[in-house]
Design a protein around this motif. Sequence first.
Motif, PDB file in Angstrom:
ATOM      1  N   LEU A 162       0.083   3.770   9.538  1.00 11.13           N
ATOM      2  CA  LEU A 162      -0.527   4.353   8.605  1.00 11.13           C
ATOM      3  C   LEU A 162      -1.939   3.576   8.466  1.00 11.13           C
ATOM      4  CD1 LEU A 162      -0.048   5.737   5.850  1.00 11.13           C
ATOM      5  CD2 LEU A 162       0.585   3.761   4.718  1.00 11.13           C
ATOM      6  N   ILE A 186      -2.812   5.245  -2.156  1.00 13.30           N
ATOM      7  CA  ILE A 186      -2.074   4.525  -1.801  1.00 13.30           C
ATOM      8  C   ILE A 186      -0.861   4.311  -3.051  1.00 13.30           C
ATOM      9  CG2 ILE A 186      -2.968   2.174  -2.821  1.00 13.30           C
ATOM     10  CD1 ILE A 186      -1.395   0.537  -0.410  1.00 13.30           C
ATOM     11  N   MET A 233       2.192   6.781  -2.850  1.00 14.20           N
ATOM     12  CA  MET A 233       3.149   6.618  -1.579  1.00 14.20           C
ATOM     13  C   MET A 233       4.347   6.258  -2.134  1.00 14.20           C
ATOM     14  SD  MET A 233       1.823   7.365   1.289  1.00 14.20           S
ATOM     15  CE  MET A 233       2.459   6.636   2.830  1.00 14.20           C
ATOM     16  N   GLN A 240       7.593   4.145  -3.077  1.00 13.02           N
ATOM     17  CA  GLN A 240       7.971   2.829  -3.234  1.00 13.02           C
ATOM     18  C   GLN A 240       8.847   2.373  -2.183  1.00 13.02           C
ATOM     19  OE1 GLN A 240       8.610   1.706  -7.192  1.00 13.02           O
ATOM     20  NE2 GLN A 240       6.566   1.900  -8.098  1.00 13.02           N
ATOM     21  N   MET A 269       8.861   1.864   1.000  1.00 12.22           N
ATOM     22  CA  MET A 269       8.830   2.936   2.145  1.00 12.22           C
ATOM     23  C   MET A 269       9.304   2.223   3.346  1.00 12.22           C
ATOM     24  SD  MET A 269       6.289   5.726   2.943  1.00 12.22           S
ATOM     25  CE  MET A 269       6.651   7.322   3.874  1.00 12.22           C
ATOM     26  N   VAL A 300       0.721  -1.204   9.428  1.00 18.53           N
ATOM     27  CA  VAL A 300      -0.374  -0.541   8.279  1.00 18.53           C
ATOM     28  C   VAL A 300      -1.713  -1.115   8.584  1.00 18.53           C
ATOM     29  CG1 VAL A 300      -0.463  -0.496   5.768  1.00 18.53           C
ATOM     30  CG2 VAL A 300       1.625  -0.123   7.041  1.00 18.53           C
ATOM     31  N   GLU A 314       1.979  -3.753  -2.017  1.00  9.76           N
ATOM     32  CA  GLU A 314       2.384  -2.340  -1.722  1.00  9.76           C
ATOM     33  C   GLU A 314       2.263  -2.200  -0.238  1.00  9.76           C
ATOM     34  OE1 GLU A 314       0.140  -0.474  -5.717  1.00  9.76           O
ATOM     35  OE2 GLU A 314      -0.899  -0.476  -3.878  1.00  9.76           O
ATOM     36  N   GLU A 337       5.274  -3.512   1.396  1.00  9.31           N
ATOM     37  CA  GLU A 337       6.354  -2.730   1.243  1.00  9.31           C
ATOM     38  C   GLU A 337       6.256  -1.423   2.194  1.00  9.31           C
ATOM     39  OE1 GLU A 337       7.577  -4.301  -3.346  1.00  9.31           O
ATOM     40  OE2 GLU A 337       6.904  -2.336  -2.913  1.00  9.31           O
ATOM     41  N   LEU A 338       5.149  -1.047   2.572  1.00  7.09           N
ATOM     42  CA  LEU A 338       5.152   0.250   3.314  1.00  7.09           C
ATOM     43  C   LEU A 338       5.610  -0.321   4.925  1.00  7.09           C
ATOM     44  CD1 LEU A 338       1.691   1.424   2.195  1.00  7.09           C
ATOM     45  CD2 LEU A 338       3.876   2.841   2.084  1.00  7.09           C
TER      46      LEU A 338
END
Length: 284
Positions: free
Chosen positions: A86, A140, A143, A145, A147, A153, A171, A174-175
């Motif tokens: 990402l 962002i 997206m 939460q 994920m 990333v 964030e 958490e991606l």
Amino acid sequence: MRGAALSGGANRGSSVGTALMGGPNCPTVPLSFARIMNTSSERNPQAAQMADESMLRTLRFQIEAIWPQESRLFARYALPVDAHILDIGCGNGYHCWRMLGAGAERVIGIDPSVKFVFQFYAIKQFAGHDLPIDVLPLGIEHMPQKMAAFDTVFSMGILYHRRSPMDHLRELRELLKPGGQLVLETLVIEGGANQVLVPDDRYAKMPNVWFLPSPDTLIGWMKKNGLKNPRMVDISTTTIEEQRSTDWMTFESLKDFLDPNDPSKTVEGHPAPVRAVFIAEAPY
Ligand SMILES: C[S@@+](CC[C@H](N)C(=O)[O-])C[C@H]1O[C@@H](n2cnc3c(N)ncnc32)[C@H](O)[C@@H]1O
């Protein structure tokens, strides 16, 4: 320097560039797109200025000016096998193509600026519409939460534009999948732990710059937000040879943002731009 922890795997870069097969598909704009764009300026007031900065980076300019500097970094670090990537704030997707070329299995870029999304799909139309690479018109903040979906990333040229760098780091974590890797590139200042520059007004003529941490400060922020083993892998002063006007980009560039009598300072008297690349992992 725009950095990246890439390389290894089959180099699909040349096939991306030369597979001009074309295809019948035009980009499909999601139904919720209009709603997203309408709310975007409210939730992301700096979007227009960030987009303008990124528009300076036409593909040709990017290839000529950026690639010679960052190819060293791409060569130094390997992508995980079958990586799902990402790229946050990917602009027209330039680095997404580089990641696909470095062997990623799937690349998603997000950028709330619709002109970049259309630039990307215009190129994809010629490069091969079925290639596993897409750019979505999202910030962002749009997206899902927590994920936990990506092996790597990238956040390049974004952190200093965010009003809350702490939220941005959370964030990003958490991606990532557990154990996934964050590659973060941002402006830094010289200094020790807990030193940070918050420009009163503009920085290098940019109105939307919020926090420029020292490397140690940023490493502390990354740890505080649950990222493991944060480390700086590259630091470089941006040069006027790298960031410059070209035939394709005739507007002001770095030399216009520096004090003509002291290029170690911006026109506002801040330290001149230094960019650094950091890597860290999400916890298991
Ligand atoms: C300084 S440019 C960096 C572009 C690219 N990552 C690079 O390194 O060349 C900042 C980018 O962030 C995008 N952007 C603005 N708001 C954003 C948001 N809320 N989420 C993700 N990207 C955003 C802008 O449209 C712009 O393309």
